[in-house]
Design an enzyme around this catalytic site. Structure first.
Site, mmCIF file in Angstrom:
data_model
loop_
_atom_site.group_PDB
_atom_site.id
_atom_site.type_symbol
_atom_site.label_atom_id
_atom_site.label_comp_id
_atom_site.label_asym_id
_atom_site.label_seq_id
_atom_site.Cartn_x
_atom_site.Cartn_y
_atom_site.Cartn_z
ATOM 1 N N LYS A 110 0.920 -1.105 -0.038
ATOM 2 C CA LYS A 110 -0.187 -0.012 0.040
ATOM 3 C C LYS A 110 0.827 1.056 -0.087
ATOM 4 O O LYS A 110 0.360 2.259 -0.509
ATOM 5 C CB LYS A 110 -1.019 0.116 1.186
ATOM 6 N N LYS A 193 -4.866 -9.539 -7.077
ATOM 7 C CA LYS A 193 -5.924 -9.605 -6.232
ATOM 8 C C LYS A 193 -7.285 -8.901 -6.956
ATOM 9 O O LYS A 193 -6.891 -7.817 -7.437
ATOM 10 C CB LYS A 193 -5.552 -9.327 -4.846
ATOM 11 N N LYS A 196 -10.817 -3.140 -4.399
ATOM 12 C CA LYS A 196 -11.352 -1.796 -4.670
ATOM 13 C C LYS A 196 -10.394 -0.645 -5.238
ATOM 14 O O LYS A 196 -11.041 -0.053 -5.877
ATOM 15 C CB LYS A 196 -11.774 -1.176 -3.174
HETATM 16 P P1 TYM Z 1 -10.704 -4.998 3.699
HETATM 17 O O1 TYM Z 1 -11.884 -4.147 3.977
HETATM 18 O O2 TYM Z 1 -9.691 -5.024 2.803
HETATM 19 O O3 TYM Z 1 -11.448 -6.494 3.244
HETATM 20 C C1 TYM Z 1 -12.500 -7.180 3.903
HETATM 21 C C2 TYM Z 1 -12.513 -8.638 3.887
HETATM 22 O O4 TYM Z 1 -12.578 -9.094 2.313
HETATM 23 C C3 TYM Z 1 -11.446 -9.844 2.229
HETATM 24 N N1 TYM Z 1 -11.145 -9.934 0.717
HETATM 25 C C4 TYM Z 1 -10.773 -10.696 -0.050
HETATM 26 N N2 TYM Z 1 -11.055 -12.243 0.006
HETATM 27 C C5 TYM Z 1 -10.808 -13.024 -0.920
HETATM 28 N N3 TYM Z 1 -10.516 -12.501 -2.433
HETATM 29 C C6 TYM Z 1 -10.206 -11.007 -2.413
HETATM 30 N N4 TYM Z 1 -9.732 -10.711 -3.731
HETATM 31 C C7 TYM Z 1 -10.372 -10.208 -1.642
HETATM 32 N N5 TYM Z 1 -10.367 -9.090 -1.343
HETATM 33 C C8 TYM Z 1 -10.534 -8.580 0.146
HETATM 34 C C9 TYM Z 1 -10.292 -9.551 3.076
HETATM 35 O O5 TYM Z 1 -9.347 -10.590 3.529
HETATM 36 C C10 TYM Z 1 -11.092 -9.272 4.393
HETATM 37 O O6 TYM Z 1 -11.472 -10.431 5.247
HETATM 38 N N6 TYM Z 1 -7.770 -4.875 7.499
HETATM 39 C C11 TYM Z 1 -9.090 -5.433 7.085
HETATM 40 C C12 TYM Z 1 -10.251 -5.091 8.037
HETATM 41 C C13 TYM Z 1 -10.120 -5.168 9.396
HETATM 42 C C14 TYM Z 1 -10.201 -6.591 9.902
HETATM 43 C C15 TYM Z 1 -10.007 -5.899 11.541
HETATM 44 C C16 TYM Z 1 -10.360 -8.080 9.680
HETATM 45 C C17 TYM Z 1 -9.972 -4.268 10.321
HETATM 46 N N7 TYM Z 1 -9.954 -4.871 11.613
HETATM 47 C C18 TYM Z 1 -10.039 -7.249 12.420
HETATM 48 C C19 TYM Z 1 -10.453 -8.756 10.409
HETATM 49 C C20 TYM Z 1 -10.137 -8.658 11.835
HETATM 50 C C21 TYM Z 1 -9.201 -4.769 5.781
HETATM 51 O O7 TYM Z 1 -8.793 -3.961 5.273
HETATM 52 O O8 TYM Z 1 -10.183 -5.830 5.046
#
Ligand code: TYM
Length: 330
Positions: A110, A193, A196
């Site tokens: 990032k 991947k 967004k």
């Molecule tokens: P975020 O918002 O990027 O994504 C949310 C969830 O979607 C999953 N994900 C995917 N899974 C499979 N293939 C993909 N292409 C894909 N893109 C996204 C992510 O693995 C995630 O599970 N840091 C985290 C948010 C967060 C969090 C937490 C998660 C904050 N605190 C505590 C778990 C526990 C994030 O930015 O996810």
């Protein structure tokens, strides 16, 4: 079993989020106590227009409800409404090591070449993420593959805190990563991947896309001219084909092998329309529910306020325990 997971309220929910996380969150609600939140404190690690962020929190709450998160059964809230999260993050900052954070691959991706101008929050956010989970003493964290390293960091932080302060306060959580949908890839590049932040909207399916757009995105998805084989092993060198088969399998709740058994010997001319139809049928009821929730922002706010109240209650004993363990008076 206590489950905690979060999602950043930035832009649309896409198919990677849905299959990698949210669909599985919804299914887990019958198996344990679940807390799900909108990670708005994570979103601000990069500049977000304040009005847009506020709107996105509601939009993402509506999307989660539309995907089957049941606010009666689960605790649904926005991060920023539960100050115990950033409060515990500060205490954990003093336990986590810079060397540990330096190893986080997501920060490297990032921040890219502009590491020096990235916010401190972007570097530190895995510690806030650890606080998110440790605060509620979760046993399981359902996430996509990209978050696995962050869950491993939580385990290290929990262990170091418990050891340093000689307490049994934090639970080491297990990551729960789905077998078929751990990493849904871009429709334009089978090695990137689905995300967004990809500038091309053709690279992802958004949960809000209409039927024509979904069909067009699948029709134009990058593939190869070969027919589908009988086994997943034979798809080794064909990442785009493997991705589309995995998407089908995750949507139809089958093993990828079972999908291949039906399509073996056929080309993408046959597979793509079937996949597009399956996607449209899956998204139809979700979109209908999303429209319904969007129409009632007051109800969304009410549900989020209720969830925040429940989350504050779950959080307090752990936060108190952390202060006490460290000898802080408050
Ligand atoms: P975020 O918002 O990027 O994504 C949310 C969830 O979607 C999953 N994900 C995917 N899974 C499979 N293939 C993909 N292409 C894909 N893109 C996204 C992510 O693995 C995630 O599970 N840091 C985290 C948010 C967060 C969090 C937490 C998660 C904050 N605190 C505590 C778990 C526990 C994030 O930015 O996810």
């Amino acid at each position: 079993m206590r489950v905690v997971s979060g999602i950043q309220p930035t832009g649309n929910l896409h198919l990677g989020n849905y299959l990698g996380a949210i669909k599985r969150w919804a299914a887990m609600q019958t198996q344990g106590e679940c807390l799900f939140f909108l990670a708005d404190l994570h979103a601000v690690t990069v500049y977000n227009d304040p009005a847009e962020l506020a709107a996105n929190v509601r939009e993402m709450a509506a999307a989660l409800l539309a995907c089957g998160i049941d606010p009666e059964r689960s605790t649904l809230f926005a991060h920023s409404a539960v100050p115990a999260h950033p409060e515990l993050a500060w205490l954990l900052n003093c336990v986590a090591r810079i060397g540990w954070l330096n190893r986080m691959t997501q920060f490297k991706e990032k921040s890219g070449k502009n590491r020096e101008s990235a916010s401190v929050g972007l570097f530190d956010y895995p510690v806030l993420q650890a606080a998110d989970v440790l605060l509620h003493r979760a046993s399981h964290v359902p996430v996509g593959e990209d978050q696995k390293q962050h869950v491993e960091l939580m385990r290290d932080i929990a262990l170091k805190f418990n050891t340093d302060y000689d307490v049994d306060l934090f639970v080491s959580p297990e990551p729960l990563i789905g077998a078929t949908a751990a990493r849904i890839m871009s429709l334009r590049d089978g090695n990137a991947k689905m995300s967004k932040s990809d500038p091309s909207d053709m690279s992802r399916v958004n949960l809000t896309d209409d039927a024509d757009t979904v069909a067009q995105k699948i029709r134009k998805a990058k593939t190869d001219p070969e027919p589908l084989p009988e086994s997943m092993d034979a798809l080794g060198e064909r990442p785009e084909a493997r991705n589309l088969v995995a998407i089908h399998a995750a949507l139809s709740d089958e093993e990828p092998q079972a999908v291949l058994a039906r399509f073996a010997g056929q080309g993408f001319g046959a597979f793509k329309p079937a996949l597009a139809e399956l996607l449209v049928e899956t998204l139809r009821p979700i979109k209908a529910r999303l429209d319904m929730f969007r129409e009632d922002p007051a109800e969304l706010d009410r549900l989020l306020a209720l969830g925040a109240e429940k989350a504050r209650a779950t959080a307090q004993p752990t936060l108190d325990g952390a202060y006490k363990a460290m000898g802080l008076r408050r």
